[in-house]
Write an enzyme that holds these catalytic residues in place. Sequence first.
Site, PDB file in Angstrom:
ATOM      1  N   LYS A 118      -0.029   3.476   0.456  1.00  0.00           N
ATOM      2  CA  LYS A 118      -1.451   3.832   0.347  1.00  0.00           C
ATOM      3  C   LYS A 118      -1.602   5.231  -0.248  1.00  0.00           C
ATOM      4  CE  LYS A 118      -5.745   4.052   0.582  1.00  0.00           C
ATOM      5  NZ  LYS A 118      -6.518   3.261  -0.415  1.00  0.00           N
TER       6      LYS A 118
ATOM      7  N   CYS B 263      -8.119   6.782  -9.535  1.00  0.00           N
ATOM      8  CA  CYS B 263      -8.944   6.157  -8.495  1.00  0.00           C
ATOM      9  C   CYS B 263     -10.411   6.306  -8.856  1.00  0.00           C
ATOM     10  CB  CYS B 263      -8.690   6.791  -7.137  1.00  0.00           C
ATOM     11  SG  CYS B 263      -9.741   6.035  -5.864  1.00  0.00           S
TER      12      CYS B 263
ATOM     13  N   GLY C  29      -2.338  -5.785 -12.224  1.00  0.00           N
ATOM     14  CA  GLY C  29      -3.720  -6.169 -12.471  1.00  0.00           C
ATOM     15  C   GLY C  29      -3.818  -7.680 -12.448  1.00  0.00           C
TER      16      GLY C  29
HETATM   17  C1  LIG Z   1      -8.272  -2.195  -1.414  1.00  0.00           C
HETATM   18  C2  LIG Z   1      -7.561  -1.487  -2.518  1.00  0.00           C
HETATM   19  C3  LIG Z   1      -7.138  -0.179  -2.346  1.00  0.00           C
HETATM   20  C4  LIG Z   1      -6.481   0.491  -3.374  1.00  0.00           C
HETATM   21  N1  LIG Z   1      -6.043   1.766  -3.166  1.00  0.00           N
HETATM   22  C5  LIG Z   1      -5.314   2.379  -4.129  1.00  0.00           C
HETATM   23  C6  LIG Z   1      -4.748   3.662  -3.908  1.00  0.00           C
HETATM   24  O1  LIG Z   1      -4.865   4.240  -2.838  1.00  0.00           O
HETATM   25  N2  LIG Z   1      -4.048   4.260  -4.924  1.00  0.00           N
HETATM   26  C7  LIG Z   1      -3.874   3.629  -6.141  1.00  0.00           C
HETATM   27  O2  LIG Z   1      -3.247   4.194  -7.028  1.00  0.00           O
HETATM   28  N3  LIG Z   1      -4.383   2.391  -6.356  1.00  0.00           N
HETATM   29  C8  LIG Z   1      -5.091   1.766  -5.392  1.00  0.00           C
HETATM   30  N4  LIG Z   1      -5.589   0.497  -5.633  1.00  0.00           N
HETATM   31  C9  LIG Z   1      -5.342  -0.137  -6.934  1.00  0.00           C
HETATM   32  C10 LIG Z   1      -4.137  -1.082  -6.890  1.00  0.00           C
HETATM   33  O3  LIG Z   1      -2.968  -0.373  -6.564  1.00  0.00           O
HETATM   34  C11 LIG Z   1      -3.958  -1.801  -8.240  1.00  0.00           C
HETATM   35  O4  LIG Z   1      -3.823  -0.825  -9.253  1.00  0.00           O
HETATM   36  C12 LIG Z   1      -5.120  -2.690  -8.586  1.00  0.00           C
HETATM   37  O5  LIG Z   1      -5.664  -3.273  -7.423  1.00  0.00           O
HETATM   38  C13 LIG Z   1      -4.760  -3.795  -9.593  1.00  0.00           C
HETATM   39  O6  LIG Z   1      -3.770  -4.653  -9.103  1.00  0.00           O
HETATM   40  P1  LIG Z   1      -4.085  -6.041  -8.339  1.00  0.00           P
HETATM   41  O7  LIG Z   1      -5.049  -6.805  -9.182  1.00  0.00           O
HETATM   42  O8  LIG Z   1      -2.769  -6.696  -8.143  1.00  0.00           O
HETATM   43  O9  LIG Z   1      -4.701  -5.665  -7.017  1.00  0.00           O
HETATM   44  C14 LIG Z   1      -6.259  -0.168  -4.610  1.00  0.00           C
HETATM   45  C15 LIG Z   1      -6.690  -1.482  -4.772  1.00  0.00           C
HETATM   46  C16 LIG Z   1      -7.323  -2.155  -3.761  1.00  0.00           C
HETATM   47  C17 LIG Z   1      -7.771  -3.564  -3.980  1.00  0.00           C
END
Ligand SMILES: Cc1cc2nc3c(=O)[nH]c(=O)nc-3n(C[C@H](O)[C@H](O)[C@H](O)COP(=O)(O)O)c2cc1C
Lengths: 258, 258, 304, 304
Positions: free
Chosen positions: D47, D131, D244
């Site tokens: 996180k 972010c 993604g």
């Molecule tokens: C609930 C949630 C919290 C996230 N928190 C972070 C974070 O703290 N730091 C970060 O770099 N990315 C964060 N992300 C982004 C994810 O790491 C990732 O880049 C993004 O969700 C795309 O990948 P996915 O489609 O597999 O989820 C977060 C995504 C979600 C859904």
Amino acid sequence: MNTIYKIVKSEKLNIDTFLLTVESEKIAKKSRPGQIVHIKCGNGTEAYLRRPISICSVDREKGTFDLAIQIRGKGTKILSCLKAGDDIDVMGPLGQGFSLYPRHKKIIAVGGGIGIFPLLQLLKDHPAQNKKAILGFRTRSLIILENEFRQSCNELLIATDDGSYGEKGFVTELLKKEVEKELPDMVFICGPTVMMKAGVELLKKHNIPCEVSMEQRMGCGIGACLVCVCKIKKDDDWNYTQICKSGPVFSGDEVIFD
Amino acid sequence: MNTIYKIVKSEKLNIDTFLLTVESEKIAKKSRPGQIVHIKCGNGTEAYLRRPISICSVDREKGTFDLAIQIRGKGTKILSCLKAGDDIDVMGPLGQGFSLYPRHKKIIAVGGGIGIFPLLQLLKDHPAQNKKAILGFRTRSLIILENEFRQSCNELLIATDDGSYGEKGFVTELLKKEVEKELPDMVFICGPTVMMKAGVELLKKHNIPCEVSMEQRMGCGIGACLVCVCKIKKDDDWNYTQICKSGPVFSGDEVIFD
Amino acid sequence: MNNINLEINIAGIKLKNPVIAASGCFGFGREYSRYFDLNRLGGIAVKGLTKLARKGNPPPRIAETPSGILNSVGLQNPGVKTFIEKEIPFLRSYGIAIIANASGNTIEDYEYMVEILSSADVDGIELNLSCPNVKEGCMSFGSTSNGVFEVVSRVKKKAGKPLIVKLTPNVTDITEIARAAETAGADSVSLINTLLGMAIDAKTKRPILGNVTGGLSGPAVKPIALRMVYQVSKAVKIPIIGMGGISNGTDAVEFLLAGASAVMLGTAGFVNPMAWVETIEGLEKYMIENNVKSVTELIGGLIA
Amino acid sequence: MNNINLEINIAGIKLKNPVIAASGCFGFGREYSRYFDLNRLGGIAVKGLTKLARKGNPPPRIAETPSGILNSVGLQNPGVKTFIEKEIPFLRSYGIAIIANASGNTIEDYEYMVEILSSADVDGIELNLSCPNVKEGCMSFGSTSNGVFEVVSRVKKKAGKPLIVKLTPNVTDITEIARAAETAGADSVSLINTLLGMAIDAKTKRPILGNVTGGLSGPAVKPIALRMVYQVSKAVKIPIIGMGGISNGTDAVEFLLAGASAVMLGTAGFVNPMAWVETIEGLEKYMIENNVKSVTELIGGLIA
Ligand SMILES: Cc1cc2nc3c(=O)[nH]c(=O)nc-3n(C[C@H](O)[C@H](O)[C@H](O)COP(=O)(O)O)c2cc1C
Ligand SMILES: Cc1cc2nc3c(=O)[nH]c(=O)nc-3n(C[C@H](O)[C@H](O)[C@H](O)COP(=O)(O)OP(=O)(O)OC[C@H]3O[C@@H](n4cnc5c(N)ncnc54)[C@H](O)[C@@H]3O)c2cc1C
Ligand SMILES: Cc1cc2nc3c(=O)[nH]c(=O)nc-3n(C[C@H](O)[C@H](O)[C@H](O)COP(=O)(O)OP(=O)(O)OC[C@H]3O[C@@H](n4cnc5c(N)ncnc54)[C@H](O)[C@@H]3O)c2cc1C
Ligand SMILES: Cc1cc2nc3c(=O)[nH]c(=O)nc-3n(C[C@H](O)[C@H](O)[C@H](O)COP(=O)(O)O)c2cc1C
Ligand code: FES
Ligand code: FES
């Protein structure tokens, strides 16, 4: 415009192909051999776009039509789960079918893979006295609709890639032999692009007219979005032409196969 | 980790609520009243996220549990179409349930709307001698699970917003009257935030402990993504705390209702 | 119908309702005219036009993606003159607004397009500064505020019709681009065009699209489109036409609440040829149920 | 397993397979450790951490969208020191790579984070310049190449661990940003973070998220992510971690073919807690079926 119809029957044809019978006066009456329908698979966005499927045969009396569908991915998988009594959302009939000219007395229909499906109703409806079909399958166990085809033409030749049934080899090789035996008035070819291209080249040498049924990924299905194109000759040039609207059937000599 | 179970029964309770009985030794045995499950609605991306649902009651002998579900949107609609024999993908039991202390001899469970569901198993399992339930419904025709609740407590009071059955008015008004008659040892409140807030404030005046069950949109359902939070007091400050993991049940005095 | 008023005026373009067919998804209206009465629509944005006819990109031109599609048509069209001669008369037989969508490789192309379309019988011109499927012009102008300012201020001088500038979402800050369009004299902005994307077939190890990349549209992009409409509505005073993934009346209401004065639908029509009509009906239903008398009450009505 | 080799080395970080849990979707691993053996994973990006503890944004923090989700958590975390003390020892009990995801409001914050994490027992540092859910820092640095260059070159001096720079997709040209990161000394880039989006409840006329806007992730964004990975792979030489919308082995293969050396999954795990494990299994299956001996053969293997 209503596009919701009832499924009358769903029947497995071989390991990955099934026949769907759908009730629709309109489509049964209006459709010409070679035309297609555009089908929503499921209610949701799971398979977002509609899927184009050729009309395989129609029963104009009963007001039903048949689709032969091979399971390839998400959408066809969803369709394969439908049962008698279920609703299905079908746009159609769409596009231009095969030319049925009375002057063509002797015709050959050549199909490979899913390309055989539109040829069934073509053979049923064509006014020629002498109708021959050459169908290609990978192997014996995948052969389907054999009886239906046999009943709709004067002669049915089957080729399998592995020789497990009928002749071994490609349908275009069989076509070559047949043409060299006796020149047909018209040939209809439907299957993979390489097969259609080879067929068209062969027939050109003999100066025999032919029609092919083209395939391409589709959006709207009715000619508005311009995504489903192939190269069609126009004067000294060519245009990208909508397969869903101006096709899927084109004259063999107007298509540019890349 | 297996999350696929079989549906034993689906039963309509009122115009938009149904009861789903699911077979799972594990969930029936392990779950405590107030805990939740996290359900995949359909196979596809139509309803992409899982839906959190409270366990309504369990049959530990048969190894089944019941969910009472109100149709609100896409996901609950999909669940409402499931039938006996279908598979369902359920994560759970999740979170923290209600506190069942033997020292609490007289308890009141107060529920409104979908908030009544987790109270059924609470009343069944709680060791108190004197168990009262106060349930609120919009109108007579929406009243559900009345017999089940009646059999699980010593006294059942029902309030309807329009007075078409039981008392007219809010459950918190009934709670006020009951508390003023005789102080309970513990109160459990589950329903809309405004209702829980009003209940907690009332009970604070009388110094009666209570627990509430919080609601929030969820992602992972197990505490990893931090989306399902509410404000929970911590020393002189507060933290956003995961409802799916540290809740949904919290002590009434630790929640900050905004 | 129940005394509700769906009319809206976008920078001088009168629409009898705020639902317009999006450019490129509706051809020149002929095909869909067999599915429903085009008179139902507020307007039509026709297929993207260029000075000369364009062949477009090699197929495949479409790929299905989760809740969306990629397209790489690449502005295939018969050229603006053919449009004026052959398509306007057909479209004029309906009582709907005609919006000509215009693209070019150079600023001079854009000037030419606006000039010729200003003397044609259209109701408005949508300047496409956002097509991701052509190499020159278009999105390369649309991705910087300088580019947008330059094109728009140049063509504005030739414009005898309301000028709508269509924005690309493939930018860092869409409000900056929208402001540049407004400052340069745009009468309205429409957004969003498609997001640049790609699909790969793991089996063949090849891109699915003939053009490798394509533009993403459909429900998948709705959250992005809605955010951009909301941001732009806070940044400019000119009316906004919102689009991107709208499929029904509720979606349309969301865009109006976010600040759009009208909406366009494209991709949804591929799935449901009645999507445009059903969106209008859904909007009416929402208005009746929520006691909204005029669609103008919804515009920017978000409580945030 | 059948002699296939899933190992990959990302800028000095050794992964036994290329599947990593994406930051913010996996907490510090404790919760999912009850669902599967964390040893299965290539690594975990924890996180998002900040110098001091952060409370995060008001709920609701999640909205469902077509084939995706919006989140607006806003970097809630216990602070980097608590992470080092309480979480690293737990994670170290597994044989997987630990990647610390670090954010800050100022360049000094980022320097502090990289310094303290470089002396902690982690395998790599993922610099979150992307972010979309916090007002200061983060995406505001990440959306210009100057911003990225400045932060990365400053922190690089303090970095005693491999430095992965996480890029935002909310930019006009991601290749420019990636090149800035590379030039400034990044050992790797990871992409994409979430796309800024919004959801509205037409019934209440309010935004669904407490923070109004949020970040879009899940299958809906896959075509955009894939395109960006492909573009960046042509623009930089450092290894890329792609993410993604990845949900299964086929998706992972597509990202590898597009040029990623490893992948991260986040959102898919909300729907299927076994998504990470099943992605690894799916990748293995693909490799066996397609006679791929080492995962490195797939990287950038797109035929285009
Ligand atoms: C609930 C949630 C919290 C996230 N928190 C972070 C974070 O703290 N730091 C970060 O770099 N990315 C964060 N992300 C982004 C994810 O790491 C990732 O880049 C993004 O969700 C795309 O990948 P996915 O489609 O597999 O989820 C977060 C995504 C979600 C859904
Ligand atoms: C004119 C025409 C007639 C056809 N007739 C038949 C028929 O009679 N029987 C039959 O079984 N199949 C037929 N097909 C092929 C059929 O459309 C595809 O197999 C089907 O769309 C695949 O969908 P899917 O969901 O199973 O696959 P997916 O891979 O999940 O499909 C993803 C997307 O790609 C498109 N797509 C994938 N393969 C093809 C393809 N070969 N042609 C066009 N689009 C494709 C799909 O329509 C969808 O938009 C025909 C195609 C065309 C163009
Ligand atoms: C701890 C907890 C216990 C619950 N117990 C029950 C129960 O026993 N019976 C019951 O009928 N309902 C219960 N709910 C509410 C139930 O989760 C929602 O009604 C349901 O998620 C709505 O999904 P939908 O697809 O029908 O609606 P949609 O509007 O399509 O849902 C869209 C998204 O919003 C979320 N969402 C919408 N409304 C709510 C809500 N009220 N709470 C949480 N998420 C929401 C959905 O989960 C989904 O992610 C509970 C909710 C929580 C948080
Ligand atoms: C097949 C296709 C062709 C398109 N052609 C054009 C075009 O010529 N000019 C243009 O401005 N936009 C074009 N667009 C973009 C749409 O007008 C619209 O901006 C986008 O698709 C988002 O809306 P939607 O999700 O409702 O489709 C096209 C979109 C599609 C899907
Ligand atoms: S699918 Fe739209 S033109 Fe053919
Ligand atoms: S839903 Fe992920 S922490 Fe509660």
